[in-house]
Design a protein around this motif. Structure first.
Motif, short mmCIF file in Angstrom:
data_model
loop_
_atom_site.label_atom_id
_atom_site.label_comp_id
_atom_site.label_asym_id
_atom_site.label_seq_id
_atom_site.Cartn_x
_atom_site.Cartn_y
_atom_site.Cartn_z
N ARG A 139 0.82 -1.21 0.00
CA ARG A 139 0.00 0.00 0.00
C ARG A 139 0.86 1.26 0.00
N LEU A 140 1.90 1.26 0.82
CA LEU A 140 2.74 2.45 0.89
C LEU A 140 3.57 2.62 -0.38
N SER A 141 4.03 1.51 -0.94
CA SER A 141 4.79 1.59 -2.20
C SER A 141 3.95 2.15 -3.32
N ALA A 142 2.66 1.83 -3.32
CA ALA A 142 1.77 2.36 -4.34
C ALA A 142 1.58 3.86 -4.20
N VAL A 143 1.80 4.37 -2.99
CA VAL A 143 1.62 5.80 -2.72
C VAL A 143 2.88 6.58 -3.06
N VAL A 144 4.03 6.15 -2.52
CA VAL A 144 5.26 6.95 -2.61
C VAL A 144 6.30 6.36 -3.56
N GLY A 145 6.05 5.16 -4.06
CA GLY A 145 7.04 4.47 -4.89
C GLY A 145 7.92 3.58 -4.04
N PRO A 146 8.31 2.41 -4.53
CA PRO A 146 9.10 1.46 -3.74
C PRO A 146 10.41 2.03 -3.20
#
Length: 461
Positions: A9-16
């Protein structure tokens, strides 16, 4: 919850690339500036703007994951690092560095929470303005951290603390919703002062993302003086004279012990041929030459020697004797840092009582902001088994004097258990009610400020 779900979820927001999970990469975010407070995070997420902050906070809220907002990580009370359990996310705001155009009519500017104080200073000075708050840690301290702790610094005597220099905020609430109070209106009495509430809340109520800051004119004439005195009582008496100066911007104090340590650890030469028990650093600034005004004031009979500087390079050289104290103390060991305020009338008495309170269990170095009675108590060589007893002894002495256990660096994790020494049961209950209303899940900065404070403390005032 499967750990990969949060990462996804966080990667989808800020990028991996901005979701840090490797222990060796997380490490610098898990230990604070003092080296005394170290925790373990689940991961570190680095959003790049307010929308990404909101989405990251919302993801943590939906999954019931606690998080710790972090700026420059220059805090001194453990409030910017995670706890030991490894279940908290560190929300780093260092990428929020945008600074808007200066509004010359309103004397304001809007800046991101990740902007360092030094970067803000350079920007507004290029347009003949100043931000009224200044700190020795200006190169690494970020606005978000300064706002969260209501930082004071060196120029409170003229411009007040950070709260007094803020016209509005943008912040993300614990559920991911965004509060926008960036209009900067000088008159706006419609309801509660939410901006004032969030400044100084130490990341427990919301995540500050941007601030509307008040500016003051850049004054062209400056003079700095280092004054040698025989005692803190003499310094307090001198302050009465200094306060009459319209141009006074700074009045700092330190002692001979601290000066010796600074010279030893930094290589600075002695400012005077003769050692003196107490030194006071004074700076004045104005639209016209202020040297004469200061010269008249320092003719006070308590002043033994004076060093004066007019050029910027010379002024910075004098200021270094005070500003490099923290660096010198940290070079000598890992200190117990107790930032407190005592009534001015008790300043000398408090410092004089420290050896008895410590009873040989620590090596004290004190310095601070004279005009506010703000003492930075730095204790070296404290045995681990004695840390709590030494801390409590000092803070109880502050409480008995009617002072505050936290002057400008916040309560954090380090002093949460002692909050009842400086706030009544009624005040603590009100704080808890506000926390519960805005953050019912207790997901923001758990353990900070209220985390270890007894729910029904016994007054000790």
């Amino acid at each position: 919850m499967h750990p990969d779900r949060l990462v996804e979820r966080l990667s989808a927001v800020v990028g991996p690339a901005h979701v840090l999970t490797a222990p060796e990469v997380r490490a610098s975010y898990e230990t604070d500036f003092t080296g005394r407070y170290t925790g373990r995070s689940r991961l570190v997420v680095r959003p790049g703007d307010t929308a990404e902050v909101a989405a990251a906070v919302r993801a943590c809220h939906d999954l019931g994951v606690p998080l710790v907002p972090q700026g420059g990580n220059t805090g001194l009370v453990g409030g910017s690092v995670p706890g030991p359990d490894g279940d908290e996310v560190v929300l780093s705001l260092r990428r929020l560095t945008s600074v808007g155009p200066v509004d010359h009519g309103a004397q304001q500017v809007t800046a991101g929470a990740g902007t360092t104080l030094a970067d803000l200073q350079r920007y507004v000075r290029s347009q003949s303005w100043e931000f009224g708050v200044d700190l020795a840690s200006r190169d690494s301290a970020t606005l978000g951290g300064m706002l969260a702790t209501n930082a004071g610094g060196e120029r409170v005597v003229r411009y007040g603390t950070t709260r007094a220099n803020v016209a509005g905020l943008e912040a993300v609430l614990p559920d991911g919703s965004v509060m926008d109070r960036l209009a900067g209106l000088p008159k706006d009495n419609a309801g509660y002062d939410l901006t004032g509430l969030l400044v100084g809340s130490e990341g427990t109520l919301a995540v500050i993302t941007r601030a509307r800051l008040r500016l003051v004119p850049r004054l062209p004439h400056r003079v700095t003086a280092l004054l040698a005195l025989d005692s803190l009582e003499a310094a307090v008496a001198l302050l009465v004279t200094l306060r009459r100066l319209e141009s006074l911007e700074l009045a700092e104090f330190f002692t001979a012990d601290g000066l010796r340590l600074v010279m030893e650890k930094t290589g600075l030469p002695a400012p005077f041929r003769t050692p003196h028990p107490v030194l006071v650093l004074v700076e004045c600034a104005g639209r016209h030459d202020t040297a004469g005004e200061l010269a008249e004031a320092v003719e006070h009979p308590s002043v033994r020697e004076v060093a004066v500087a007019l050029r910027d390079a010379d002024r910075h050289r004098l200021a270094a004797y005070r500003e490099r104290h923290t660096e010198a103390v940290n070079a000598a060991g890992v200190p117990v840092k107790l930032d407190v305020t005592v009534p001015l009338a008790d300043l000398a008495g408090f410092v004089g009582d420290l050896p008895g309170l410590l009873a040989g269990r620590a090596r004290p170095y004190v310095f601070g902001h004279l005009a506010e009675g703000n003492v930075h108590v730095n204790l070296l060589d404290v045995p681990v088994r004695e840390e709590e007893a030494v801390t409590e002894a000092v803070l109880r002495r502050v409480s008995q004097a009617g002072g505050s256990i936290s002057a400008e660096h916040g309560v954090g994790r380090a002093k949460a258990r002692y909050l009842h020494l400086t706030r009544s049961p009624t005040e603590v209950a009100a704080m808890r009610a506000v926390k519960s209303a805005l953050d019912p899940g207790k997901l923001l900065s758990p353990g900070t400020l209220l985390g270890s404070c007894p729910p029904s403390p016994t007054p000790d005032r």
